[in-house]
Scaffold this motif. Structure first.
Motif, mmCIF file in Angstrom:
data_model
loop_
_atom_site.group_PDB
_atom_site.id
_atom_site.type_symbol
_atom_site.label_atom_id
_atom_site.label_comp_id
_atom_site.label_asym_id
_atom_site.label_seq_id
_atom_site.Cartn_x
_atom_site.Cartn_y
_atom_site.Cartn_z
ATOM 1 N N UNK A 238 0.827 -1.213 0.000
ATOM 2 C CA UNK A 238 0.000 0.000 0.000
ATOM 3 C C UNK A 238 0.858 1.257 0.000
ATOM 4 N N UNK A 239 1.916 1.278 0.780
ATOM 5 C CA UNK A 239 2.691 2.521 0.923
ATOM 6 C C UNK A 239 4.176 2.376 0.587
ATOM 7 N N UNK A 240 4.679 1.158 0.444
ATOM 8 C CA UNK A 240 6.123 0.983 0.305
ATOM 9 C C UNK A 240 6.714 1.487 -0.996
ATOM 10 N N UNK A 241 5.903 1.639 -2.035
ATOM 11 C CA UNK A 241 6.396 2.019 -3.360
ATOM 12 C C UNK A 241 6.463 3.533 -3.558
ATOM 13 N N UNK A 242 5.979 4.293 -2.595
ATOM 14 C CA UNK A 242 5.846 5.740 -2.796
ATOM 15 C C UNK A 242 7.196 6.414 -3.003
ATOM 16 N N UNK A 243 8.190 6.046 -2.200
ATOM 17 C CA UNK A 243 9.515 6.653 -2.338
ATOM 18 C C UNK A 243 10.114 6.429 -3.706
ATOM 19 N N UNK A 244 10.004 5.201 -4.206
ATOM 20 C CA UNK A 244 10.525 4.900 -5.542
ATOM 21 C C UNK A 244 9.794 5.700 -6.614
ATOM 22 N N UNK A 245 8.459 5.809 -6.501
ATOM 23 C CA UNK A 245 7.692 6.525 -7.523
ATOM 24 C C UNK A 245 8.092 7.998 -7.596
ATOM 25 N N UNK A 246 8.360 8.615 -6.461
ATOM 26 C CA UNK A 246 8.731 10.030 -6.455
ATOM 27 C C UNK A 246 10.121 10.234 -7.057
ATOM 28 N N UNK A 247 11.033 9.292 -6.774
ATOM 29 C CA UNK A 247 12.374 9.393 -7.357
ATOM 30 C C UNK A 247 12.312 9.232 -8.871
ATOM 31 N N UNK A 248 11.561 8.242 -9.341
ATOM 32 C CA UNK A 248 11.442 8.001 -10.783
ATOM 33 C C UNK A 248 10.757 9.186 -11.462
ATOM 34 N N UNK A 249 9.722 9.712 -10.845
ATOM 35 C CA UNK A 249 9.028 10.879 -11.424
ATOM 36 C C UNK A 249 9.987 12.057 -11.595
ATOM 37 N N UNK A 250 10.802 12.313 -10.565
ATOM 38 C CA UNK A 250 11.748 13.436 -10.643
ATOM 39 C C UNK A 250 12.750 13.231 -11.778
ATOM 40 N N UNK A 251 13.223 12.004 -11.963
ATOM 41 C CA UNK A 251 14.182 11.729 -13.034
ATOM 42 C C UNK A 251 13.535 11.843 -14.411
ATOM 43 N N UNK A 252 12.297 11.374 -14.526
ATOM 44 C CA UNK A 252 11.587 11.482 -15.809
ATOM 45 C C UNK A 252 11.355 12.951 -16.165
ATOM 46 N N UNK A 253 10.959 13.761 -15.192
ATOM 47 C CA UNK A 253 10.782 15.192 -15.446
ATOM 48 C C UNK A 253 12.086 15.843 -15.893
ATOM 49 N N UNK A 254 13.205 15.330 -15.393
ATOM 50 C CA UNK A 254 14.515 15.867 -15.750
ATOM 51 C C UNK A 254 14.885 15.552 -17.193
ATOM 52 N N UNK A 255 14.540 14.340 -17.646
ATOM 53 C CA UNK A 255 15.007 13.890 -18.958
ATOM 54 C C UNK A 255 13.999 14.085 -20.085
ATOM 55 N N UNK A 256 12.712 14.201 -19.779
ATOM 56 C CA UNK A 256 11.716 14.094 -20.848
ATOM 57 C C UNK A 256 11.745 15.259 -21.838
ATOM 58 N N UNK A 257 12.307 16.402 -21.455
ATOM 59 C CA UNK A 257 12.384 17.537 -22.377
ATOM 60 C C UNK A 257 13.778 17.735 -22.965
#
Length: 339
Positions: A209-228
Motif C-alpha cells: 500500500x505505501x512501500x512504493x511511494x519513495x521509488x515513484x517520487x524518485x522516478x518521477x523526478x528523473x523522468x521530469x529531468x530527462x523528458x524535455x
C-alpha cells in the motif's frame, strides 16, 4: 638564443611520420555503460566483499535448515535451553555444551543425557536454534525481496507515467501519493492485522500500500529531468510512440537510480519486518523470522545470550552488506565518479 638554435646539427633530429588514418584511433577498448560501471564497482573492495557475504547468507538461508537434521518446529522439552555444541569446535573450549546452572559451569548435554549436537543451542521449548535461524532468515529475505519487487513494478510504473504525461494526470496521481504518504506505515500494518491474521500476508499487503511511494517520487523526478531533453524531443519528432519513448529512451537513463534505490529498499524492509515481529504485531509463533528470534532472545538475554547473539549477527551483517553494496552501486553508476 636564436643563434644557438641555428648551430644545432641536423643529424640530431629525426623526422617522424604518422599515418593519418590512425591519428585519431582510440587505443582503449570501447565499453558500454554497464561494463564501465562493473569495472568501477570491482574497485570497491567493501562492495565486493559484501556481495560475497550476501551470496553466502542467501545460500545458508536455503540449505541451512537441512544441514544438521533437526526440524525447527519440533519441540522436545527434555532438550530445552541447551547451549551451543558443535563437533570439532567443542575441543577448543567454545560451543562445547557447557552452560550456567545455579552459577556453576555444567555440561548440560551430559547432565540431561543428550547425545545429539545442537550447533546454536535450543530455546525454551527444545527447538533447534540453528534451523530456526535460517528458516527465519528465509522469511525476512522473502519479505524484503517482495518489497523490492513492489518498488520495481508499482513504484517505477506509477512514477514514470506521472512524470512523463504531466499536466492533469500528474496532478491527480501526485495528490493520491500525498494522501498515502501522510498515513504512517505502522498504522496501515495495524489495520491489516485487524482485518487479516497476523503474518507474512498482512506485512506484504501493508508494504504494497505505501512501500512504493519513495521509488515513484524518485522516478518521477528523473523522468521530469530527462523528458524535455534533445534525444527525447528528437524521438518524438520522428513519430515514436509514448510507450517506446518511456521504455527505450527514458527508463535506461533512470535505471541506475532505480537499482540503487532498490538496494536500499531491501535492508529497510528487513528491519521493518524485524521491528514488527519484535513488538509482537508481525509474524506470530511458531513461525520464525529474524525479528521473532531476536524477540525471544531479548527475553532470556541475561541467562542465555546465545539465543539473541546469532540472529542479531545475521540481521546486522545483512543490513551492512546491502548498504555497502548500495553505496558501491551509487558510486559505480554515477558518471561523475569516472576515473
Amino acid at each position: 638564443m636564436k643563434k644557438d638554435l641555428e648551430q644545432l646539427p641536423q643529424d640530431q633530429f629525426e623526422r617522424i611520420e604518422i599515418d593519418s588514418s590512425h591519428a585519431e584511433r582510440i587505443e582503449k577498448p570501447s565499453l558500454s555503460f554497464w561494463q564501465d560501471a562493473w569495472l568501477r564497482l570491482r574497485k570497491n573492495k567493501a562492495a565486493i566483499v559484501s556481495m560475497i557475504v550476501l551470496v553466502l547468507l542467501v545460500i545458508m538461508a536455503l540449505v541451512g535448515p537441512h544441514l544438521n537434521g533437526h526440524d525447527g518446529a519440533e519441540q522436545n522439552l527434555r532438550h530445552a535451553n541447551l547451549p551451543p555444541k558443535m563437533p570439532g569446535i567443542e575441543k577448543l573450549g567454545i560451543m562445547d555444551g557447557v552452560g550456567n546452572l545455579s552459577g556453576n559451569k555444567v555440561d548440560l548435554y551430559a547432565m540431561k543425557k543428550v547425545d545429539e549436537y545442537y550447533w546454536f543451542g535450543t530455546d525454551g521449548l527444545g527447538r533447534d536454534l540453528f534451523t530456526r535461524l535460517w528458516e527465519g532468515t528465509q522469511i525476512s529475505l522473502l519479505i524484503a525481496f517482495v518489497a523490492a519487487l513492489i518498488d520495481l513494478v508499482i513504484g517505477v510504473l506509477y512514477g514514470g507515467i506521472s512524470g512523463y504525461f504531466g499536466g492533469r494526470t500528474d496532478d491527480i496521481m501526485q495528490r493520491i501519493v500525498e494522501i498515502l504518504i501522510g498515513i504512517p506505515t505502522l498504522i496501515v500494518v495495524i489495520l491489516m492485522i485487524m482485518l487479516m491474521e497476523p503474518g507474512i500476508g498482512a506485512i506484504i499487503i501493508a508494504i504494497s500500500i505505501t512501500g512504493w511511494i519513495g521509488m515513484s517520487r524518485i522516478v518521477r523526478a528523473q523522468i521530469l529531468k530527462f523528458k524535455n531533453q534533445e534525444f527525447v524531443l528528437a524521438a518524438r519528432t520522428l513519430g515514436t510512440n509514448d510507450s517506446r519513448i518511456i521504455g527505450k529512451h527514458l527508463m535506461p537513463n533512470v535505471l541506475g537510480i532505480i537499482v540503487i534505490n532498490t538496494m536500499f529498499t531491501i535492508p529497510n524492509a528487513i528491519f521493518f519486518e524485524a521491528f514488527l515481529s519484535f513488538i509482537g504485531i508481525g509474524l506470530q509463533p511458531p513461525a520464525a523470522s529474524l525479528g521473532t528470534l531476536i524477540n525471544d532472545g531479548y527475553k532470556v538475554m541475561e541467562f542465555q545470550p546465545y539465543v539473541l547473539l546469532f540472529p542479531s549477527i545475521v540481521i546486522s551483517v545483512l543490513m551492512i552488506a546491502f548498504n555497502l553494496i548500495g553505496d558501491g552501486l551509487r558510486d559505480a553508476l554515477d558518471p561523475k565518479m569516472k576515473d
